[in-house]
Write an enzyme that holds these catalytic residues in place. Structure first.
Site, PDB file in Angstrom:
ATOM      1  N   HIS A  91     -11.387   0.509  -8.805  1.00  0.00           N
ATOM      2  CA  HIS A  91     -10.831   1.783  -8.597  1.00  0.00           C
ATOM      3  C   HIS A  91      -9.782   2.114  -8.509  1.00  0.00           C
ATOM      4  O   HIS A  91      -9.115   2.974  -8.840  1.00  0.00           O
ATOM      5  CB  HIS A  91     -11.126   1.375  -7.104  1.00  0.00           C
ATOM      6  CG  HIS A  91      -9.821   1.904  -5.634  1.00  0.00           C
ATOM      7  ND1 HIS A  91     -10.300   3.051  -5.662  1.00  0.00           N
ATOM      8  CD2 HIS A  91      -8.980   0.795  -5.272  1.00  0.00           C
ATOM      9  CE1 HIS A  91      -8.827   3.313  -4.703  1.00  0.00           C
ATOM     10  NE2 HIS A  91      -8.119   2.751  -4.902  1.00  0.00           N
ATOM     11  N   PHE A  92      -8.656   0.514  -8.361  1.00  0.00           N
ATOM     12  CA  PHE A  92      -6.558   1.667  -9.462  1.00  0.00           C
ATOM     13  C   PHE A  92      -6.671   2.228 -10.340  1.00  0.00           C
ATOM     14  O   PHE A  92      -5.793   2.656 -10.247  1.00  0.00           O
ATOM     15  CB  PHE A  92      -6.036   0.193  -7.980  1.00  0.00           C
ATOM     16  CG  PHE A  92      -6.352  -1.056  -9.051  1.00  0.00           C
ATOM     17  CD1 PHE A  92      -5.637  -0.775 -10.365  1.00  0.00           C
ATOM     18  CD2 PHE A  92      -6.340  -2.075  -8.703  1.00  0.00           C
ATOM     19  CE1 PHE A  92      -5.194  -1.615 -11.087  1.00  0.00           C
ATOM     20  CE2 PHE A  92      -6.079  -3.312  -9.372  1.00  0.00           C
ATOM     21  CZ  PHE A  92      -5.838  -3.143 -10.209  1.00  0.00           C
ATOM     22  N   HIS A  93      -7.505   2.104 -11.169  1.00  0.00           N
ATOM     23  CA  HIS A  93      -7.018   2.719 -12.871  1.00  0.00           C
ATOM     24  C   HIS A  93      -8.104   3.965 -12.459  1.00  0.00           C
ATOM     25  O   HIS A  93      -6.641   4.955 -13.117  1.00  0.00           O
ATOM     26  CB  HIS A  93      -8.219   1.714 -13.451  1.00  0.00           C
ATOM     27  CG  HIS A  93      -7.565   0.240 -14.321  1.00  0.00           C
ATOM     28  ND1 HIS A  93      -7.758  -1.104 -13.353  1.00  0.00           N
ATOM     29  CD2 HIS A  93      -6.302   0.339 -14.936  1.00  0.00           C
ATOM     30  CE1 HIS A  93      -6.347  -1.658 -14.321  1.00  0.00           C
ATOM     31  NE2 HIS A  93      -5.667  -0.987 -15.063  1.00  0.00           N
TER      32      HIS A  93
ATOM     33  N   HIS B  47       0.513  -1.186   0.324  1.00  0.00           N
ATOM     34  CA  HIS B  47      -0.065   0.188  -0.488  1.00  0.00           C
ATOM     35  C   HIS B  47       0.992   2.048  -0.557  1.00  0.00           C
ATOM     36  O   HIS B  47       0.164   2.170  -0.770  1.00  0.00           O
ATOM     37  CB  HIS B  47      -0.946   0.100   1.037  1.00  0.00           C
ATOM     38  CG  HIS B  47      -2.087   1.036   1.283  1.00  0.00           C
ATOM     39  ND1 HIS B  47      -2.820   0.475  -0.146  1.00  0.00           N
ATOM     40  CD2 HIS B  47      -1.849   2.386   1.138  1.00  0.00           C
ATOM     41  CE1 HIS B  47      -3.350   1.865  -0.276  1.00  0.00           C
ATOM     42  NE2 HIS B  47      -3.288   2.730   0.055  1.00  0.00           N
TER      43      HIS B  47
HETATM   44 FE1  HAS Z   1      -5.950   2.229  -3.189  1.00  0.00          FE
HETATM   45  C1  HAS Z   1      -6.386  -1.685  -3.380  1.00  0.00           C
HETATM   46  C2  HAS Z   1      -8.617   1.804  -0.054  1.00  0.00           C
HETATM   47  C3  HAS Z   1      -5.770   5.589  -2.940  1.00  0.00           C
HETATM   48  C4  HAS Z   1      -4.188   2.074  -5.627  1.00  0.00           C
HETATM   49  N1  HAS Z   1      -5.629   0.688  -3.854  1.00  0.00           N
HETATM   50  C5  HAS Z   1      -5.702  -0.416  -4.146  1.00  0.00           C
HETATM   51  C6  HAS Z   1      -5.424  -1.396  -5.434  1.00  0.00           C
HETATM   52  C7  HAS Z   1      -4.801   0.031  -5.941  1.00  0.00           C
HETATM   53  C8  HAS Z   1      -4.518   0.458  -4.832  1.00  0.00           C
HETATM   54  C9  HAS Z   1      -3.466  -0.521  -7.185  1.00  0.00           C
HETATM   55  O1  HAS Z   1      -9.314   0.396   2.067  1.00  0.00           O
HETATM   56  C10 HAS Z   1      -5.082  -3.320  -5.603  1.00  0.00           C
HETATM   57  C11 HAS Z   1      -3.952  -4.295  -5.357  1.00  0.00           C
HETATM   58  C12 HAS Z   1      -4.183  -5.475  -5.271  1.00  0.00           C
HETATM   59  O2  HAS Z   1      -3.652  -5.511  -5.916  1.00  0.00           O
HETATM   60  O3  HAS Z   1      -4.797  -5.922  -4.995  1.00  0.00           O
HETATM   61  N2  HAS Z   1      -6.984   3.637  -1.887  1.00  0.00           N
HETATM   62  C13 HAS Z   1      -7.599   3.201  -0.583  1.00  0.00           C
HETATM   63  C14 HAS Z   1      -7.736   4.908   0.129  1.00  0.00           C
HETATM   64  C15 HAS Z   1      -7.595   5.776  -0.837  1.00  0.00           C
HETATM   65  C16 HAS Z   1      -6.291   5.252  -1.754  1.00  0.00           C
HETATM   66  C17 HAS Z   1      -8.391   4.691   1.280  1.00  0.00           C
HETATM   67  N3  HAS Z   1      -4.907   3.174  -4.403  1.00  0.00           N
HETATM   68  C18 HAS Z   1      -4.836   5.174  -3.732  1.00  0.00           C
HETATM   69  C19 HAS Z   1      -4.115   4.970  -4.599  1.00  0.00           C
HETATM   70  C20 HAS Z   1      -4.015   4.338  -5.482  1.00  0.00           C
HETATM   71  C21 HAS Z   1      -4.440   3.229  -5.218  1.00  0.00           C
HETATM   72  C22 HAS Z   1      -3.616   6.697  -4.681  1.00  0.00           C
HETATM   73  C23 HAS Z   1      -3.019   3.837  -6.464  1.00  0.00           C
HETATM   74  C24 HAS Z   1      -1.578   4.927  -6.905  1.00  0.00           C
HETATM   75  N4  HAS Z   1      -7.459  -0.029  -1.789  1.00  0.00           N
HETATM   76  C25 HAS Z   1      -7.622   0.943  -0.718  1.00  0.00           C
HETATM   77  C26 HAS Z   1      -8.520  -0.292  -0.313  1.00  0.00           C
HETATM   78  C27 HAS Z   1      -7.737  -1.463  -0.743  1.00  0.00           C
HETATM   79  C28 HAS Z   1      -6.743  -0.794  -1.917  1.00  0.00           C
HETATM   80  C29 HAS Z   1      -9.023  -0.855   0.759  1.00  0.00           C
HETATM   81  C30 HAS Z   1      -8.130  -2.700  -1.155  1.00  0.00           C
HETATM   82  C31 HAS Z   1      -9.476  -3.376  -1.529  1.00  0.00           C
HETATM   83  C32 HAS Z   1      -9.293  -5.093  -1.323  1.00  0.00           C
HETATM   84  O4  HAS Z   1     -10.715  -5.226  -0.939  1.00  0.00           O
HETATM   85  O5  HAS Z   1      -8.159  -5.469  -2.332  1.00  0.00           O
HETATM   86  C33 HAS Z   1      -7.109   7.248  -0.524  1.00  0.00           C
HETATM   87  O6  HAS Z   1      -5.715   7.352  -0.748  1.00  0.00           O
HETATM   88  C34 HAS Z   1      -7.737   7.796  -1.433  1.00  0.00           C
HETATM   89  C35 HAS Z   1      -7.578   8.910  -1.107  1.00  0.00           C
HETATM   90  C36 HAS Z   1      -8.257  10.271  -2.152  1.00  0.00           C
HETATM   91  C37 HAS Z   1      -9.264  10.925  -1.902  1.00  0.00           C
HETATM   92  C38 HAS Z   1      -9.599  11.860  -2.968  1.00  0.00           C
HETATM   93  C39 HAS Z   1      -9.129  13.302  -3.125  1.00  0.00           C
HETATM   94  C40 HAS Z   1      -9.211  14.154  -4.766  1.00  0.00           C
HETATM   95  C41 HAS Z   1      -8.556  15.246  -5.300  1.00  0.00           C
HETATM   96  C42 HAS Z   1      -8.814  15.654  -6.934  1.00  0.00           C
HETATM   97  C43 HAS Z   1      -9.424  17.147  -6.509  1.00  0.00           C
HETATM   98  C44 HAS Z   1     -10.073  17.171  -7.765  1.00  0.00           C
HETATM   99  C45 HAS Z   1      -9.519  18.881  -8.058  1.00  0.00           C
HETATM  100  C46 HAS Z   1      -9.808  18.867  -9.599  1.00  0.00           C
HETATM  101  C47 HAS Z   1      -8.675  19.727  -7.339  1.00  0.00           C
HETATM  102  C48 HAS Z   1      -9.534  11.600  -1.321  1.00  0.00           C
HETATM  103  C49 HAS Z   1      -7.007  15.215  -4.610  1.00  0.00           C
HETATM  104  C50 HAS Z   1     -11.120  20.343  -9.842  1.00  0.00           C
HETATM  105  C51 HAS Z   1     -11.003  20.763 -11.335  1.00  0.00           C
HETATM  106  C52 HAS Z   1     -12.654  20.648 -11.512  1.00  0.00           C
HETATM  107  C53 HAS Z   1     -11.696  21.641 -13.021  1.00  0.00           C
HETATM  108  C54 HAS Z   1     -13.287  19.230 -11.964  1.00  0.00           C
END
Ligand code: HAS
Length: 567
Positions: A379-381, A225
């Site tokens: 999710h992860f893509h 992670h």
């Molecule tokens: Fe995840 C599984 C939970 C973030 C990648 N994740 C994965 C796997 C990958 C992955 C590859 O709790 C699969 C692994 C495998 O092969 O089994 N993940 C999270 C959580 C977050 C999270 C809580 N993951 C990521 C990121 C990854 C990534 C980053 C890659 C880079 N994930 C999980 C969990 C699993 C999991 C479980 C296991 C599930 C299972 O059962 O196997 C957090 O870090 C996410 C926080 C993100 C936010 C979003 C903030 C939004 C932003 C954009 C703002 C947009 C703007 C534009 C400003 C709160 C910063 C606005 C402007 C306009 C003009 C509209």
């Protein structure tokens, strides 16, 4: 066009190494994204075989995951780290160490690639035992990782020397981000190094007959992670330090950026057990605690979302926007002289969905619905193949073109690629997430059973979901290939100006006074170690106590163990 004031001359050797570190993984991407497309085709039932063009389904899936998620990201993090540290500290790293690191990473990649292409390592990028790979796959991966440690030690020395002279100056945000990222990387890779060298290589060579699967998985996820934040942080560095400038504005708050980056140091690693909610060897208390810490790791991303949205709003208003949402229209969406913006903004839009789905996964109870279903790749893509991939490819082209002095080939297409990629990704991930909620498994060649109308297992309700995923896959593949053509087309062009290292630098709108806590590593590293010990001591006790009998070696295509060979 951006002003040319932020330009730095660098040596030929420095450029040569960076060019190699940027272009080799982009070349490998051809294999990586081809196998991504093939996955969607198998899964939609268009192919009803276990292999195509002599490459098996799981072999392709392994190539897809390892090349895109491990090789591309690691090479880029090192190249981008070299660029940022050099640019901000005005000092080039030691060239011998740069070559040494590059040689280790390339050697490791070649070894692992040989094992995968020869069909001797179809174990997916998580290489869970009891699936067994050829020892060269594990050794190659370990070399790639060790190669990426070398520059970190060099940068740490460069930073310490710089800090001696600039004790009271705020360390540039990009430098803080790079050092935080590689501290996380160093700590988390220690666990996977132990897994590979102590558990997997001897077992794969047949020196030990069984392996402790529960321990191996726990060590993998200690790394796994944190690995996702190692992918994410170079993109975050770009979002904080480059995006506001290319949007035409300023970073809303410098301190917010520092807080977010330091919080990753605390929360990136002690959350790996959220990948193991379904593993029986770990107790509920440990899962609950790491689940809570997982919510902690969303905080720096929420800080980032609000800070970047404010920065973009400011940029839009500087461009003359009026009203509540008018700023969105004024952003340079399709400015081909400023193509980085389109890569960043498309990545951020995708990350809104990637973040929300991550928060769903983190819930101990909701996870039981989505775990191991197609929801997960959905999710992860939208994370690693969203903000991370787009920032990596956009910046690779930007750095290459600037440092080589060669103009970008097909600039208009280059600007449109991220929109195409984003649309493809939204279609793909919608299909995968919807399918996942209907029980569609991940990592499964659906074409030979569930998506084959002749099979008694046929699931007609998975036809629309897998078809959508395939359509998205075709669009993404097209976008990816257009980018690769533009990248290599740029390499083949004639030099027009002398190349230099040029990084757009965002000023801060609120440039707060230097807060010592957010300008030093020691207290954060101590806090990181304390949280890690609290989160992982009980987990490791659990897996040692409840590991069951060791597992013999298996190949992916056969449910019987290779036990008879283990003499
Ligand atoms: Fe995840 C599984 C939970 C973030 C990648 N994740 C994965 C796997 C990958 C992955 C590859 O709790 C699969 C692994 C495998 O092969 O089994 N993940 C999270 C959580 C977050 C999270 C809580 N993951 C990521 C990121 C990854 C990534 C980053 C890659 C880079 N994930 C999980 C969990 C699993 C999991 C479980 C296991 C599930 C299972 O059962 O196997 C957090 O870090 C996410 C926080 C993100 C936010 C979003 C903030 C939004 C932003 C954009 C703002 C947009 C703007 C534009 C400003 C709160 C910063 C606005 C402007 C306009 C003009 C509209």
């Amino acid at each position: 066009m951006l002003s040319k004031t932020n330009v730095m001359q660098v040596s030929k050797t420095f450029k040569r190494i960076i060019f190699l570190e940027l272009s080799i993984p982009v070349a490998l991407l051809i294999i990586g994204i081809y196998h991504g497309l093939m996955q969607t085709i198998y899964r939609a039932g268009v192919l009803q075989n276990t292999s195509f063009a002599k490459l098996g389904y799981y072999q392709g899936l392994t190539l897809h995951g390892v090349i895109n998620a491990i090789v591309l990201t690691t090479f880029f993090a090192v190249a981008f780290g070299h660029a940022t540290m050099t640019y901000y500290l005005k000092q080039e790293p030691n060239k011998k160490l740069m070559w040494f690191s590059f040689a280790l990473m390339l050697g490791g990649t070649l070894m692992a690639s040989w094992a995968m292409l020869a069909g001797k390592a179809s174990v997916l990028y998580t290489f869970y035992p009891p699936l067994k790979a050829h020892p060269l796959f594990y050794i190659g991966t370990a070399l790639l990782i060790v190669g990426s440690w070398v520059p970190f030690f060099n940068w740490a020395v460069m930073y310490t020397q710089w800090k001696k002279v600039h004790a009271e100056t705020k360390t540039p945000l990009a430098v803080i981000g790079t050092l935080i990222n590689f501290t996380i990387w160093f700590v988390c890779t220690l666990a996977v190094a132990y897994e590979v060298l102590v558990l997997l290589v001897p077992w794969s060579l047949g020196w030990t007959t069984t392996v402790n699967v529960a321990l191996a998985r726990t060590l993998f996820w200690f790394f796994g992670h944190a690995l996702v934040y190692f992918w994410l942080l170079p993109a975050y560095i770009m979002f904080y330090t480059i995006l506001p400038k290319v949007a035409g504005g300023k970073l809303y708050s410098d301190l917010a950026g520092r807080m977010a980056l330091f919080l990753f140091l605390l929360f990136s690693v002690p959350v790996g057990v959220h990948h193991q909610y379904s593993d029986p060897s770990i107790t509920q208390g440990v899962k609950f605690f790491q689940g809570m810490l997982t919510y902690g790791v969303t905080i720096p991303s929420f800080i980032t979302a609000f800070t970047l949205a404010a920065s973009l709003e400011y940029a839009g208003r500087q461009r003359g926007a009026k009203g509540l949402f008018g700023w969105m229209k004024k952003l340079p969406w399709f400015d081909e002289n400023n193509f980085l913006f389109s890569y960043f903004i498309c990545g951020l839009i995708l990350f809104v969905f990637g973040g929300v789905t991550g928060i769903i996964n983190a819930s101990y109870s909701l996870n039981t619905v989505v775990h191991n279903t197609a929801w997960l790749p959905g999710h992860f893509h939208m994370t690693v193949a969203g903000p991370v991939f787009l920032a990596i490819v956009g910046m690779s082209l930007y750095l290459y073109s600037g440092m080589s002095g060669k103009p970008v080939f097909m600039r208009k297409i280059v600007t449109i690629v991220p929109y195409l990629w984003m649309m493809g990704m939204l279609i793909f991930s919608f299909g995968m997430s919807w399918g996942g909620l209907r029980g569609e498994p991940r990592r499964t060649n659906l074409g030979i059973s569930y998506l084959n109308p002749k099979s008694e297992l046929f699931r007609s309700d998975w036809v629309p979901t897998t078809t959508l995923a395939m359509l998205g896959g075709i669009v993404m593949f097209t976008a990816g290939m257009l980018f690769i053509i533009a990248f290599f087309g740029t390499i083949l062009r004639k030099r027009k100006v002398a190349g230099s290292l040029e990084i757009p630098v965002s000023e801060a709108y609120h440039d707060e006074k230097r807060v010592p806590l957010f300008d030093q590593f020691k207290p954060w590293i101590i806090a990181m170690i304390i949280i890690l010990v609290l989160a992982y001591t009980p987990a490791l006790i659990n897996v040692n106590k409840n590991s069951g009998p060791g597992a013999p070696r298996f190949n992916i295509d056969n449910p019987t163990p290779l036990a008879s060979e283990n003499k």
